[in-house]
Design a protein around this motif. Sequence first.
Motif, PDB file in Angstrom:
ATOM      1  N   ILE A  90       1.996  29.556  55.342  1.00  0.00           N
ATOM      2  CA  ILE A  90       2.193  29.961  56.732  1.00  0.00           C
ATOM      3  C   ILE A  90       1.163  31.003  57.136  1.00  0.00           C
ATOM      4  O   ILE A  90       0.625  30.975  58.257  1.00  0.00           O
ATOM      5  CB  ILE A  90       3.627  30.488  56.938  1.00  0.00           C
ATOM      6  N   ARG A  91       0.866  31.929  56.232  1.00  0.00           N
ATOM      7  CA  ARG A  91      -0.163  32.927  56.542  1.00  0.00           C
ATOM      8  C   ARG A  91      -1.501  32.247  56.832  1.00  0.00           C
ATOM      9  O   ARG A  91      -2.207  32.637  57.770  1.00  0.00           O
ATOM     10  CB  ARG A  91      -0.329  33.910  55.398  1.00  0.00           C
ATOM     11  N   SER A  92      -1.845  31.243  56.044  1.00  0.00           N
ATOM     12  CA  SER A  92      -3.124  30.554  56.273  1.00  0.00           C
ATOM     13  C   SER A  92      -3.143  29.868  57.631  1.00  0.00           C
ATOM     14  O   SER A  92      -4.185  29.821  58.300  1.00  0.00           O
ATOM     15  CB  SER A  92      -3.398  29.546  55.151  1.00  0.00           C
ATOM     16  N   HIS A  93      -1.982  29.345  58.058  1.00  0.00           N
ATOM     17  CA  HIS A  93      -1.905  28.728  59.387  1.00  0.00           C
ATOM     18  C   HIS A  93      -2.202  29.756  60.474  1.00  0.00           C
ATOM     19  O   HIS A  93      -2.951  29.489  61.425  1.00  0.00           O
ATOM     20  CB  HIS A  93      -0.497  28.163  59.626  1.00  0.00           C
ATOM     21  N   ARG A 106      12.060  37.046  68.731  1.00  0.00           N
ATOM     22  CA  ARG A 106      11.529  36.244  69.834  1.00  0.00           C
ATOM     23  C   ARG A 106      11.773  34.758  69.581  1.00  0.00           C
ATOM     24  O   ARG A 106      11.974  33.983  70.511  1.00  0.00           O
ATOM     25  CB  ARG A 106      10.019  36.492  69.981  1.00  0.00           C
ATOM     26  N   PHE A 107      11.706  34.363  68.302  1.00  0.00           N
ATOM     27  CA  PHE A 107      11.934  32.967  67.933  1.00  0.00           C
ATOM     28  C   PHE A 107      12.436  32.909  66.499  1.00  0.00           C
ATOM     29  O   PHE A 107      12.295  33.861  65.733  1.00  0.00           O
ATOM     30  CB  PHE A 107      10.663  32.127  68.078  1.00  0.00           C
ATOM     31  N   ALA A 108      13.056  31.779  66.158  1.00  0.00           N
ATOM     32  CA  ALA A 108      13.490  31.525  64.787  1.00  0.00           C
ATOM     33  C   ALA A 108      13.072  30.111  64.412  1.00  0.00           C
ATOM     34  O   ALA A 108      12.993  29.224  65.269  1.00  0.00           O
ATOM     35  CB  ALA A 108      15.006  31.673  64.657  1.00  0.00           C
ATOM     36  N   VAL A 109      12.790  29.906  63.127  1.00  0.00           N
ATOM     37  CA  VAL A 109      12.373  28.593  62.639  1.00  0.00           C
ATOM     38  C   VAL A 109      13.339  28.132  61.556  1.00  0.00           C
ATOM     39  O   VAL A 109      13.597  28.855  60.591  1.00  0.00           O
ATOM     40  CB  VAL A 109      10.941  28.633  62.055  1.00  0.00           C
ATOM     41  N   VAL A 163       7.375  11.811  53.228  1.00  0.00           N
ATOM     42  CA  VAL A 163       6.641  13.078  53.235  1.00  0.00           C
ATOM     43  C   VAL A 163       5.474  13.030  54.216  1.00  0.00           C
ATOM     44  O   VAL A 163       5.253  13.970  54.987  1.00  0.00           O
ATOM     45  CB  VAL A 163       6.142  13.423  51.812  1.00  0.00           C
ATOM     46  N   VAL A 164       4.730  11.940  54.179  1.00  0.00           N
ATOM     47  CA  VAL A 164       3.581  11.811  55.085  1.00  0.00           C
ATOM     48  C   VAL A 164       4.028  11.860  56.547  1.00  0.00           C
ATOM     49  O   VAL A 164       3.384  12.482  57.394  1.00  0.00           O
ATOM     50  CB  VAL A 164       2.815  10.497  54.795  1.00  0.00           C
ATOM     51  N   LYS A 165       5.162  11.224  56.850  1.00  0.00           N
ATOM     52  CA  LYS A 165       5.637  11.130  58.232  1.00  0.00           C
ATOM     53  C   LYS A 165       6.274  12.421  58.728  1.00  0.00           C
ATOM     54  O   LYS A 165       6.072  12.819  59.886  1.00  0.00           O
ATOM     55  CB  LYS A 165       6.638   9.985  58.348  1.00  0.00           C
ATOM     56  N   HIS A 166       7.039  13.108  57.872  1.00  0.00           N
ATOM     57  CA  HIS A 166       7.872  14.219  58.341  1.00  0.00           C
ATOM     58  C   HIS A 166       7.426  15.600  57.866  1.00  0.00           C
ATOM     59  O   HIS A 166       7.986  16.602  58.332  1.00  0.00           O
ATOM     60  CB  HIS A 166       9.322  13.997  57.915  1.00  0.00           C
ATOM     61  N   HIS A 167       6.472  15.687  56.963  1.00  0.00           N
ATOM     62  CA  HIS A 167       6.104  16.984  56.392  1.00  0.00           C
ATOM     63  C   HIS A 167       4.597  17.213  56.446  1.00  0.00           C
ATOM     64  O   HIS A 167       3.961  17.599  55.461  1.00  0.00           O
ATOM     65  CB  HIS A 167       6.656  17.107  54.973  1.00  0.00           C
ATOM     66  N   SER A 168       4.065  16.993  57.617  1.00  0.00           N
ATOM     67  CA  SER A 168       2.633  17.154  57.857  1.00  0.00           C
ATOM     68  C   SER A 168       2.241  18.626  57.908  1.00  0.00           C
ATOM     69  O   SER A 168       2.833  19.413  58.652  1.00  0.00           O
ATOM     70  CB  SER A 168       2.261  16.476  59.183  1.00  0.00           C
ATOM     71  N   VAL A 169       1.257  18.999  57.119  1.00  0.00           N
ATOM     72  CA  VAL A 169       0.740  20.368  57.172  1.00  0.00           C
ATOM     73  C   VAL A 169       0.094  20.634  58.524  1.00  0.00           C
ATOM     74  O   VAL A 169       0.188  21.735  59.074  1.00  0.00           O
ATOM     75  CB  VAL A 169      -0.257  20.609  56.024  1.00  0.00           C
ATOM     76  N   LYS A 170      -0.546  19.638  59.078  1.00  0.00           N
ATOM     77  CA  LYS A 170      -1.183  19.781  60.390  1.00  0.00           C
ATOM     78  C   LYS A 170      -0.154  20.135  61.456  1.00  0.00           C
ATOM     79  O   LYS A 170      -0.359  21.044  62.265  1.00  0.00           O
ATOM     80  CB  LYS A 170      -1.907  18.486  60.764  1.00  0.00           C
ATOM     81  N   GLN A 171       0.978  19.424  61.446  1.00  0.00           N
ATOM     82  CA  GLN A 171       2.038  19.708  62.420  1.00  0.00           C
ATOM     83  C   GLN A 171       2.627  21.094  62.195  1.00  0.00           C
ATOM     84  O   GLN A 171       2.899  21.837  63.150  1.00  0.00           O
ATOM     85  CB  GLN A 171       3.140  18.656  62.317  1.00  0.00           C
ATOM     86  N   GLU A 172       2.826  21.458  60.941  1.00  0.00           N
ATOM     87  CA  GLU A 172       3.347  22.782  60.618  1.00  0.00           C
ATOM     88  C   GLU A 172       2.403  23.862  61.122  1.00  0.00           C
ATOM     89  O   GLU A 172       2.822  24.870  61.711  1.00  0.00           O
ATOM     90  CB  GLU A 172       3.542  22.908  59.109  1.00  0.00           C
ATOM     91  N   GLN A 229       1.211  28.337  64.882  1.00  0.00           N
ATOM     92  CA  GLN A 229       0.204  28.928  65.768  1.00  0.00           C
ATOM     93  C   GLN A 229       0.741  29.053  67.187  1.00  0.00           C
ATOM     94  O   GLN A 229       0.491  30.048  67.872  1.00  0.00           O
ATOM     95  CB  GLN A 229      -1.068  28.081  65.736  1.00  0.00           C
ATOM     96  N   ARG A 230       1.510  28.062  67.618  1.00  0.00           N
ATOM     97  CA  ARG A 230       2.104  28.126  68.958  1.00  0.00           C
ATOM     98  C   ARG A 230       3.165  29.211  69.044  1.00  0.00           C
ATOM     99  O   ARG A 230       3.232  29.977  70.017  1.00  0.00           O
ATOM    100  CB  ARG A 230       2.701  26.764  69.315  1.00  0.00           C
ATOM    101  N   LEU A 231       4.003  29.311  68.008  1.00  0.00           N
ATOM    102  CA  LEU A 231       5.074  30.297  68.027  1.00  0.00           C
ATOM    103  C   LEU A 231       4.541  31.726  67.961  1.00  0.00           C
ATOM    104  O   LEU A 231       5.090  32.625  68.624  1.00  0.00           O
ATOM    105  CB  LEU A 231       6.032  30.050  66.858  1.00  0.00           C
ATOM    106  N   VAL A 232       3.506  31.935  67.178  1.00  0.00           N
ATOM    107  CA  VAL A 232       2.934  33.279  67.064  1.00  0.00           C
ATOM    108  C   VAL A 232       2.438  33.776  68.419  1.00  0.00           C
ATOM    109  O   VAL A 232       2.503  34.976  68.718  1.00  0.00           O
ATOM    110  CB  VAL A 232       1.805  33.279  66.014  1.00  0.00           C
ATOM    111  N   ASN A 233       1.985  32.861  69.255  1.00  0.00           N
ATOM    112  CA  ASN A 233       1.528  33.266  70.591  1.00  0.00           C
ATOM    113  C   ASN A 233       2.661  33.847  71.431  1.00  0.00           C
ATOM    114  O   ASN A 233       2.418  34.567  72.411  1.00  0.00           O
ATOM    115  CB  ASN A 233       0.902  32.079  71.326  1.00  0.00           C
ATOM    116  N   MET A 234       3.905  33.570  71.036  1.00  0.00           N
ATOM    117  CA  MET A 234       5.051  34.133  71.755  1.00  0.00           C
ATOM    118  C   MET A 234       5.231  35.616  71.443  1.00  0.00           C
ATOM    119  O   MET A 234       6.036  36.291  72.100  1.00  0.00           O
ATOM    120  CB  MET A 234       6.316  33.383  71.368  1.00  0.00           C
TER     121      MET A 234
END
Length: 310
Positions: free
Chosen positions: A22-25, A109-112, A289-298, A303-308
Amino acid sequence: MKLLFLACLEPKTGNHTTAERIRSHIESAGHTCELHHAEEFQSSSDLANLLSQNIQFDGALAIHLFKAGRLLLDIQVPFGIVFGGTDVNEDVKVEKRRAVMENVLLKARFAVAFTEKMKQEAMLYLHSQSSKTYVQPQGIETDISEDFDWTEFLQSAEWHSENPQNVLVIIGPKIDPVLTDAVEAVVRRTAGVFLAQERRQPELHAAMKRCFALVNSSISEGMSAAILEAMDLGLPVLARNIPGNTAIVQNEVTGLVYSSPQEFVHQSQRLLSDHQLRARVIRNGKVYVVKHHSVKQERETYQRLVNMLH
């Protein structure tokens, strides 16, 4: 933006791996993310006092509402929180901890949550706001070491007379002394079971790749990265029937589920004898795993949430 990131960082654990990913993201989006072990701080006031004496952070993030999130309650910057398995599986059973976690969720501000079920349980037991909680499964990438030697395990283990090739290897750090003592006592009197020290992730993945199957015997899980990594590596999974596991393992589809020692033996024997079953769960696990656990999507989600936190 400079962020403080708190997590449980025992070396070579799933929590540590998740926090680093997550830090790398976050840092790939141009932010600075300073990762700290939650156990460095005794209380929320301890952390607040420390921050007041140092360079100001613009925001904060934590994994586990109670273990790490409670430390953020007195800081003067916005923060987000990521659920851990013990939050909704164990800590909600303790009234004082539940009250703390509710306060953390109120101020965040948000929870995951890693799964929709985890989000629903948080809404039920912790009165979390649905609009504030986002579902983002763990992203999975596997990395296999090319020079890992597996022979030390095979040479050190013995098995029962029925099939001496069957060996159970338990790999991981010794975090809980009481549990470690109990496990070691059982292993000493059980043939064919071998305890191994924790390994770097590429070495662990190399060891997994050379195994017949991965066993998850946890009695409490949020989302097992080991299960997902096994699926990605093409390894069939045998998982205990608990909510965190069945959220990602569908019996006879993406793996095999068991509820008792007897059922574990039965499912293991099926996996050994039924080659079509083995091939099917391996194939479906990889697709899942390929369909539901994409590192790209994560990465995009965090990155979107951090902007909050601006």
